[in-house]
Enzyme design. Structure first.
Site, PDB file in Angstrom:
ATOM      1  N   ASP A  13       0.810  -1.227   0.000  1.00 26.08           N
ATOM      2  CA  ASP A  13       0.000   0.000   0.000  1.00 26.08           C
ATOM      3  C   ASP A  13       0.837   1.267   0.000  1.00 26.08           C
ATOM      4  O   ASP A  13       0.440   2.285   0.568  1.00 26.08           O
ATOM      5  CB  ASP A  13      -0.955   0.037   1.220  1.00 26.08           C
ATOM      6  N   LYS A  16       2.109   2.448  -5.026  1.00 28.48           N
ATOM      7  CA  LYS A  16       2.834   2.015  -6.231  1.00 28.48           C
ATOM      8  C   LYS A  16       2.010   2.276  -7.484  1.00 28.48           C
ATOM      9  O   LYS A  16       2.550   2.558  -8.542  1.00 28.48           O
ATOM     10  CB  LYS A  16       3.139   0.506  -6.155  1.00 28.48           C
ATOM     11  N   GLY A  40      -4.440  -3.838  -4.424  1.00 25.74           N
ATOM     12  CA  GLY A  40      -5.347  -2.784  -4.870  1.00 25.74           C
ATOM     13  C   GLY A  40      -4.513  -1.586  -5.261  1.00 25.74           C
ATOM     14  O   GLY A  40      -3.879  -0.965  -4.419  1.00 25.74           O
ATOM     15  N   HIS A  41      -4.429  -1.306  -6.564  1.00 31.70           N
ATOM     16  CA  HIS A  41      -3.624  -0.186  -7.041  1.00 31.70           C
ATOM     17  C   HIS A  41      -4.554   0.917  -7.548  1.00 31.70           C
ATOM     18  O   HIS A  41      -5.323   0.708  -8.473  1.00 31.70           O
ATOM     19  CB  HIS A  41      -2.678  -0.642  -8.153  1.00 31.70           C
ATOM     20  N   THR A  42      -4.473   2.079  -6.905  1.00 30.98           N
ATOM     21  CA  THR A  42      -5.366   3.180  -7.267  1.00 30.98           C
ATOM     22  C   THR A  42      -4.616   4.209  -8.104  1.00 30.98           C
ATOM     23  O   THR A  42      -3.497   4.596  -7.762  1.00 30.98           O
ATOM     24  CB  THR A  42      -5.904   3.852  -5.980  1.00 30.98           C
ATOM     25  N   GLN A 222       1.945  -5.765  -3.361  1.00 28.72           N
ATOM     26  CA  GLN A 222       2.249  -5.940  -1.935  1.00 28.72           C
ATOM     27  C   GLN A 222       3.592  -5.267  -1.596  1.00 28.72           C
ATOM     28  O   GLN A 222       3.954  -4.317  -2.278  1.00 28.72           O
ATOM     29  CB  GLN A 222       2.256  -7.419  -1.539  1.00 28.72           C
ATOM     30  N   GLY A 413       0.898  14.049  -3.421  1.00 26.94           N
ATOM     31  CA  GLY A 413      -0.553  14.009  -3.592  1.00 26.94           C
ATOM     32  C   GLY A 413      -0.923  12.891  -4.540  1.00 26.94           C
ATOM     33  O   GLY A 413      -0.046  12.333  -5.216  1.00 26.94           O
TER      34      GLY A 413
HETATM   35  P1  IMP Z   1      -3.155 -12.742   1.457  1.00 22.05           P
HETATM   36  O1  IMP Z   1      -2.202 -12.178   0.475  1.00 22.05           O
HETATM   37  O2  IMP Z   1      -4.599 -12.437   1.157  1.00 22.05           O
HETATM   38  O3  IMP Z   1      -2.932 -14.216   1.690  1.00 22.05           O
HETATM   39  O4  IMP Z   1      -2.879 -12.044   2.877  1.00 22.05           O
HETATM   40  C1  IMP Z   1      -1.668 -12.246   3.591  1.00 22.05           C
HETATM   41  C2  IMP Z   1      -1.208 -10.964   4.259  1.00 22.05           C
HETATM   42  O5  IMP Z   1      -0.792 -10.033   3.294  1.00 22.05           O
HETATM   43  C3  IMP Z   1      -2.310 -10.263   5.078  1.00 22.05           C
HETATM   44  O6  IMP Z   1      -1.708  -9.640   6.206  1.00 22.05           O
HETATM   45  C4  IMP Z   1      -2.814  -9.191   4.119  1.00 22.05           C
HETATM   46  O7  IMP Z   1      -3.381  -8.090   4.793  1.00 22.05           O
HETATM   47  C5  IMP Z   1      -1.512  -8.808   3.440  1.00 22.05           C
HETATM   48  N1  IMP Z   1      -1.716  -8.268   2.087  1.00 22.05           N
HETATM   49  C6  IMP Z   1      -2.003  -8.942   0.963  1.00 22.05           C
HETATM   50  N2  IMP Z   1      -2.095  -8.116  -0.083  1.00 22.05           N
HETATM   51  C7  IMP Z   1      -1.850  -6.883   0.385  1.00 22.05           C
HETATM   52  C8  IMP Z   1      -1.759  -5.591  -0.245  1.00 22.05           C
HETATM   53  O8  IMP Z   1      -1.928  -5.416  -1.448  1.00 22.05           O
HETATM   54  N3  IMP Z   1      -1.472  -4.558   0.601  1.00 22.05           N
HETATM   55  C9  IMP Z   1      -1.241  -4.712   1.917  1.00 22.05           C
HETATM   56  N4  IMP Z   1      -1.306  -5.893   2.542  1.00 22.05           N
HETATM   57  C10 IMP Z   1      -1.597  -6.973   1.781  1.00 22.05           C
END
Ligand code: IMP
Length: 429
Positions: A13, A16, A40-42, A222, A413
């Protein structure tokens, strides 16, 4: 060789998506290398907000080839919804291609994700419930169904039959309802028909682009400390977000990478469980959460917020061999009188400057902080480094010194224009 990896330097988050959009305008090809629709890429541009989970954010530039790489796991329904949404928002987009080696996420993966979380009791990971872990488990166990098989009807039928028989036994073991083959096959065959034209051997496309000197951007998802091997295991995701994942998940070798930019927030956030030494469970944490709108794009969960941690960034610089840092969301810290930055940890009576390998030891560290003067100006109109207040520049210099990594770009921003290119020479090498 103008190739660039954009990697999350913290726990994901880091914004990126915005950066991939900004630099994607200069790229011929954007390739995402890991994860699935847990990301989730905004991207905010031209008064519109685009939300990507599987499609590389670079697709917004017509003329760009946007590739879903072999290291990804793909929920077909999610992808089709996303594609439909994107096309409805923007008439001209880049060319989407999906790796035939990427794995397919099925509903049984999502069911097992929830059941496994429940089975962990107090040690829940806090996953995004998208079936990501179980899909990667299948890949490693050689039970996975790849996109290339998925779009061949006879082959898909045969594989799904074989895999579903096994999955149903697992579901039964959990006392959960099982899945009916015919309904699942029918629904997913429909998705396969629509996706078939996009599925190709993307490794060959990426290799050819690199060899001919095209600009290729590798988009991470991630963050470094959610990496399966290098992150805070077991509180990690099931793929390889680190820069090395760009090789594993796209078909190139390490010498094909020229530059690596590590994206970090001016503070730290984390979603889900796991140690977070600089977490702020007070009014400053809440201030950052509210001002930064730190709520998950995928799950809507409030993100845990805390001070910038330079132990984390130093380790990130080494793990990813960073060429430079991209510091985002500096604007969110405006209005805090004195800002703190963690420079090391107290651990069992001594001091350490690294993250202990064992997550249970990491949970015991206490950060020690350097305190710097804050700023209260609105930074969003700044376009050059010299436009920033002196205290903001000092903050950035401190980060550079402590991490031994130059700041290449600063984001002040969410909009494309709210970007300061400090060292353009570090971007494409
Ligand atoms: P999973 O990827 O759904 O298996 O989640 C495993 C861990 O990675 C959890 O703590 C999620 O909150 C974290 N996680 C997975 N994708 C993201 C992301 O895009 N941003 C932040 N945390 C993520």
């Amino acid at each position: 060789m103008p190739t660039l990896v954009i990697v999350g330097a913290q726990w994901g988050d880091e914004a990126k998506g915005k950066l991939v959009d900004v630099l994607g305008s200069q790229a011929d090809m954007v390739v995402r290398y890991a994860g699935g629709n847990n990301a989730g890429h905004t991207v905010i541009t031209g008064g519109k907000t685009y939300k990507f989970q599987l499609i590389p954010a670079g697709i917004l530039h017509p003329g760009t080839v946007a590739i879903i790489g072999s290291g990804m796991v793909v929920c077909p329904k999610g992808l089709l919804d996303e594609l439909e949404r994107t096309v409805a928002q923007k008439s001209e987009i880049g060319k989407l291609q999906i790796s035939s080696a990427a794995h397919v996420v099925f509903p049984y993966h999502r069911m097992l994700d929830a059941l496994e979380e429940e089975a962990r009791g107090e040690n829940k990971i806090g996953t995004t419930s998208r079936g990501i872990g179980p899909a990667y488990q299948d890949k490693v166990a050689r039970f996975g169904i790849r996109m290339g098989e998925f779009v061949q009807p006879e082959h898909f039928k045969h594989r799904l039959k074989e895999v579903l028989a096994y999955k149903n036994r697992l579901l039964q073991m959990f006392g959960s309802p099982t899945m009916e083959f015919d309904a699942l096959y029918e629904e997913y065959s429909g998705y396969a028909d629509t996706l078939r034209p996009y599925v190709v051997d993307t490794d060959g496309l990426v290799q050819a682009a690199v060899e001919t000197g095209l600009r290729v951007l590798f988009e991470g998802a991630q963050g470094t400390f959610l990496d399966l091997d290098s992150g805070t295991y077991p509180y990690v995701t099931s793929s390889h977000p680190v820069a090395g994942g760009a090789c594993l998940g796209t078909g190139i070798g390490p010498r094909a990478i020229q530059s690596v930019l590590g994206v970090c927030k001016a503070y730290t956030t984390r979603v889900g469980a796991g140690p977070f030494p600089t977490e702020l469970e007070d009014s400053i944490g809440q201030f950052i959460r509210d001002k930064g709108q730190e709520y998950g794009t995928v799950t809507g969960r409030g993100r845990r917020c805390g001070w910038l941690d330079l132990v984390v960034l130093r380790q990130s610089a080494r793990l990813n061999s960073l060429s430079g840092l991209v510091v985002t969301r500096l604007d969110v810290l405006s209005g805090i009188d004195r800002v703190k930055i963690a420079t090391g940890y107290d651990y069992e009576g001594g001091q350490i400057d690294h993250i202990p390998a064992n997550v249970w030891d990491f949970a015991k560290v206490k950060p020690h902080y350097e305190e710097l003067e804050g700023w209260d100006q609105n930074l969003r109109s700044c376009r050059k480094l010299s436009d920033l207040p002196a205290s903001t520049r000092q903050y950035l210099e401190f980060v550079e010194d402590q991490t031994n990594t130059p700041v290449a770009i600063v984001s002040i921003g969410p909009d494309r224009d709210e970007t300061i290119m400090v060292r353009p020479d570090l971007v494409w090498g």
